[in-house]
Design an enzyme around this catalytic site. Structure first.
Site, PDB file in Angstrom:
ATOM      1  N   ARG A 143      -0.655   6.399  -6.004  1.00  0.00           N
ATOM      2  CA  ARG A 143       0.472   7.494  -5.500  1.00  0.00           C
ATOM      3  C   ARG A 143       0.811   8.255  -6.356  1.00  0.00           C
ATOM      4  NH1 ARG A 143       2.774   3.279  -1.482  1.00  0.00           N
ATOM      5  NH2 ARG A 143       1.437   1.547  -1.622  1.00  0.00           N
ATOM      6  N   ASP A 176      13.085  -9.083   2.119  1.00  0.00           N
ATOM      7  CA  ASP A 176      12.353 -10.348   2.306  1.00  0.00           C
ATOM      8  C   ASP A 176      10.951 -10.495   2.176  1.00  0.00           C
ATOM      9  OD1 ASP A 176      11.416  -8.697   4.308  1.00  0.00           O
ATOM     10  OD2 ASP A 176      12.671 -10.214   5.880  1.00  0.00           O
ATOM     11  N   ASP A 201       6.353   8.127  -3.297  1.00  0.00           N
ATOM     12  CA  ASP A 201       5.626   6.882  -3.311  1.00  0.00           C
ATOM     13  C   ASP A 201       4.602   6.536  -2.152  1.00  0.00           C
ATOM     14  OD1 ASP A 201       8.310   6.533  -2.451  1.00  0.00           O
ATOM     15  OD2 ASP A 201       7.753   4.585  -1.572  1.00  0.00           O
ATOM     16  N   LYS A 222       0.138  -6.533   3.932  1.00  0.00           N
ATOM     17  CA  LYS A 222       1.451  -5.838   3.981  1.00  0.00           C
ATOM     18  C   LYS A 222       2.333  -6.847   4.810  1.00  0.00           C
ATOM     19  CE  LYS A 222       3.637  -1.371   5.323  1.00  0.00           C
ATOM     20  NZ  LYS A 222       3.405  -0.168   5.785  1.00  0.00           N
ATOM     21  N   ARG A 270      -4.396  -3.692   5.412  1.00  0.00           N
ATOM     22  CA  ARG A 270      -4.572  -2.345   5.309  1.00  0.00           C
ATOM     23  C   ARG A 270      -5.999  -2.007   4.452  1.00  0.00           C
ATOM     24  NH1 ARG A 270       0.452   1.288   4.056  1.00  0.00           N
ATOM     25  NH2 ARG A 270       0.159   0.426   2.081  1.00  0.00           N
TER      26      ARG A 270
HETATM   27  P1  AMP Z   1       8.324   1.702   2.267  1.00  0.00           P
HETATM   28  O1  AMP Z   1       9.491   2.553   3.159  1.00  0.00           O
HETATM   29  O2  AMP Z   1       7.557   1.124   3.349  1.00  0.00           O
HETATM   30  O3  AMP Z   1       7.534   2.913   1.973  1.00  0.00           O
HETATM   31  O4  AMP Z   1       8.920   1.177   1.141  1.00  0.00           O
HETATM   32  C1  AMP Z   1       9.595   1.665   0.033  1.00  0.00           C
HETATM   33  C2  AMP Z   1       9.852   0.392  -0.981  1.00  0.00           C
HETATM   34  O5  AMP Z   1      10.577  -0.497  -0.415  1.00  0.00           O
HETATM   35  C3  AMP Z   1       8.547  -0.113  -1.511  1.00  0.00           C
HETATM   36  O6  AMP Z   1       8.713  -0.496  -2.797  1.00  0.00           O
HETATM   37  C4  AMP Z   1       8.301  -1.300  -0.637  1.00  0.00           C
HETATM   38  O7  AMP Z   1       7.640  -2.206  -1.195  1.00  0.00           O
HETATM   39  C5  AMP Z   1       9.954  -1.788  -0.376  1.00  0.00           C
HETATM   40  N1  AMP Z   1       9.985  -2.612   0.792  1.00  0.00           N
HETATM   41  C6  AMP Z   1      10.055  -2.262   2.101  1.00  0.00           C
HETATM   42  N2  AMP Z   1      10.315  -3.098   2.980  1.00  0.00           N
HETATM   43  C7  AMP Z   1      10.456  -4.272   2.042  1.00  0.00           C
HETATM   44  C8  AMP Z   1      10.656  -5.404   2.583  1.00  0.00           C
HETATM   45  N3  AMP Z   1      10.936  -6.072   3.714  1.00  0.00           N
HETATM   46  N4  AMP Z   1      10.806  -6.244   1.423  1.00  0.00           N
HETATM   47  C9  AMP Z   1      10.847  -6.127  -0.027  1.00  0.00           C
HETATM   48  N5  AMP Z   1      10.506  -4.766  -0.114  1.00  0.00           N
HETATM   49  C10 AMP Z   1      10.280  -3.865   0.823  1.00  0.00           C
HETATM   50 MG    MG Z   2       5.927   3.197   1.014  1.00  0.00          MG
END
Ligand code: AMP
Ligand code: MG
Length: 498
Positions: free
Chosen positions: A182, A124, A251, A112, A175
């Site tokens: 999911r 990013d 998700d 991650k 992880r």
């Molecule tokens: P999360 O809030 O971590 O569950 O992420 C929600 C979605 O946003 C997922 O598809 C992640 O892969 C994407 N995402 C979160 N942070 C980033 C990041 N810095 N760069 C690219 N995708 C991100």
């Molecule tokens: Mg997530």
């Protein structure tokens, strides 16, 4: 690598073509190992004995992936705060492979913060040290509390900054999860592909997580029921330790029933059923007390993806799915009640359900009325079970407030089969169910600030060591068990760390 330290067997990459895309981790300039979970590595049957920290850092930054790794970004969709996003996917994560652990369980190993993928959208693809070490602390605490969870194998600082509100040191987390399937995975394929694909995914999920359902009369209906059952058990456990996930988007709900995605999560300090700490959860959708309801909502979204598989006729499929979703609140309640009885030190489960539930609810109402610390109140109830009520009373401004409740509890303890339990045994059982130590918000934030802002890992390491023994009172860790100050909690907010 000269020797392959990981015996991968990558079913997701091999058997589910079209459900993911290949992608490589970004190279990082100066990887250095911040955390490595040797206990978990042993559990996974992995032998890293020939590798020093620098070699581990190269491997778990993604710079030098182990032989047999097949990095892929998994496709998924999801409802985020109730809004459907048809395409999310691994935007900053990569599944590098699967291993069979010492218990014969298949586990995913994923990075991650490993850089951009075809699912990154405007992100990013990176992660910062603070949120990744947070995932270590909370995940290991959950594990020690006996709550199903994904776990951290490693955290590597990348040596490059990531830019959020300000520049932060970057990191990659490794992880380990029972899987990364999911609710949102099913949503993606139900939205974009045919029932044939959803069937393939469902068969994979059954084979991997619910093999006992192979050959069931209606395996997909049984799958829905089994996923719901695991969520019912999981959310009940969250509620009993005061855990607030904070971002229960579809998700972020694992079909394996593990707690996954430690972003803006937090633990209750003073008992407030409406507590919400996440800075982006303005409406309180994911507040503490909403969690069972949200789990049901998410399961209904899962059910929708399975409709074409459940019955030839849609009306019939909806009827079948609805039956499962409608019993979720009762299934949750049964898990919650079983956990409640243990917390209350009640050993006889044949007593009247409604009366025991009310006893628990009324205790919680007392805590709420005086905003008493949730963890300490339960813990001191064990002392009270041995006749030492003073520590419990000391938590209340009005020490007579619990008088009537304590009398009721004592009567219940003395009734029927429960009467036979000696007080010391009852108290000991309660201390195995009511943790002395949870990750206190102030201590977590202090430890992360030290690591992220000052490269000082000592507070993180000692907090982590303490969190591995949540049920034992150890004087050397007393400062970790103290509630946060009111001042701290009044301004306390958590962030997604994305
Ligand atoms: P999360 O809030 O971590 O569950 O992420 C929600 C979605 O946003 C997922 O598809 C992640 O892969 C994407 N995402 C979160 N942070 C980033 C990041 N810095 N760069 C690219 N995708 C991100
Ligand atoms: Mg997530």
């Amino acid at each position: 690598m000269s020797h392959p330290p990981i015996a991968f067997d990558n079913t997701y990459a091999r058997d589910l073509e079209g459900f993911h895309v290949p992608a490589q981790p970004a190279k990082v300039p100066a990887p250095s190992l911040l955390f490595f979970n040797h206990g978990l590595a042993r559990e996974l049957g992995l032998d890293f004995s020939g590798m020093d920290d620098q070699a581990l850092a190269e491997m778990f930054s993604g710079n030098a992936l182990p032989e047999g790794a097949e990095p892929i970004a998994q496709a998924y969709a999801g409802h985020q705060f109730g809004q459907f996003s048809p395409q999310l996917g691994d935007g900053r994560a990569l599944l590098i492979g699967e291993v069979i652990d010492r218990h014969g369980q298949r586990r995913d190993i994923a990075l991650k913060g490993s850089g951009r993928t075809p699912f990154s959208r405007r992100g990013d693809g990176k992660a910062a040290v603070g949120p990744m070490l947070r995932e270590v602390l909370i995940g290991e605490a959950m594990q020690a509390l006996g709550i199903p969870t994904t776990r951290a194998l490693a955290v590597v600082a990348t040596g490059e900054p990531v830019f959020r509100e300000r520049a932060l040191p970057g990191a990659v987390l490794t992880r380990v999860a029972a899987s990364h399937l999911r609710v949102g995975t099913f949503q993606f394929f139900a939205t974009h592909t045919t029932a044939e694909h959803v069937t393939k995914l469902a068969d994979y999920t059954i084979a991997r997580h619910f093999p006992e359902l192979v050959g069931a009369e209606n395996p997909y209906l049984a799958l829905l029921g089994a996923v719901a059952e695991r969520q019912a058990a999981l959310i009940a456990q969250w509620m009993h330790v005061g855990f607030i996930h904070g971002v229960m988007n579809t998700d972020n709900m694992s079909l394996a029933g593990e707690t996954i995605d430690y972003g803006p999560c937090a633990f209750l300090e003073a008992y407030r059923p409406r507590a919400v700490f996440s800075s982006i959860d303005e409406a309180g959708r994911y507040a503490y007390r909403e969690q069972p309801r949200i789990a049901r909502w998410n399961l209904a979204r899962f059910a929708e993806t399975l409709l074409p598989l459940l019955a030839p006729e849609e009306g019939q499929a909806i009827t079948l799915a609805t039956e499962v979703i409608d019993v979720f609140p009762d299934r949750y309640h049964q898990h919650w009640l079983a956990g409640l009885r243990t917390k209350l030190g009640l050993t006889n489960p044949s007593a009247e359900d409604a009366a025991d539930a009310a006893l628990g609810e009324d205790f919680l109402a007392l805590l709420a009325s005086e905003k008493v610390d949730f963890t300490l109140a339960w813990r001191r109830l064990a002392d009270a079970a041995e006749g030492n009520e003073a520590p419990l009373r000391a938590l209340f401004r009005d020490p007579t407030a619990q008088e009537e409740w304590l009398a009721r509890w004592q009567t219940r303890r003395g009734a029927g089969a429960d009467a036979a339990c000696p007080p010391a045994a009852r108290a000991a059982a309660m201390r195995r169910a009511n943790p002395w130590l949870i990750p206190r918000n102030q201590r977590v934030e202090e430890a992360l600030a030290a690591a992220s802002d000052r490269d000082d890992l000592a507070p993180f390491e000692s907090l982590l060591a303490a969190l591995r023994h949540p049920f034992e009172e150890r004087p050397e860790y007393a400062h970790f068990a103290e509630p946060a100050t009111d001042d701290f909690m009044s301004g306390f907010q958590t962030f997604c760390g994305t």
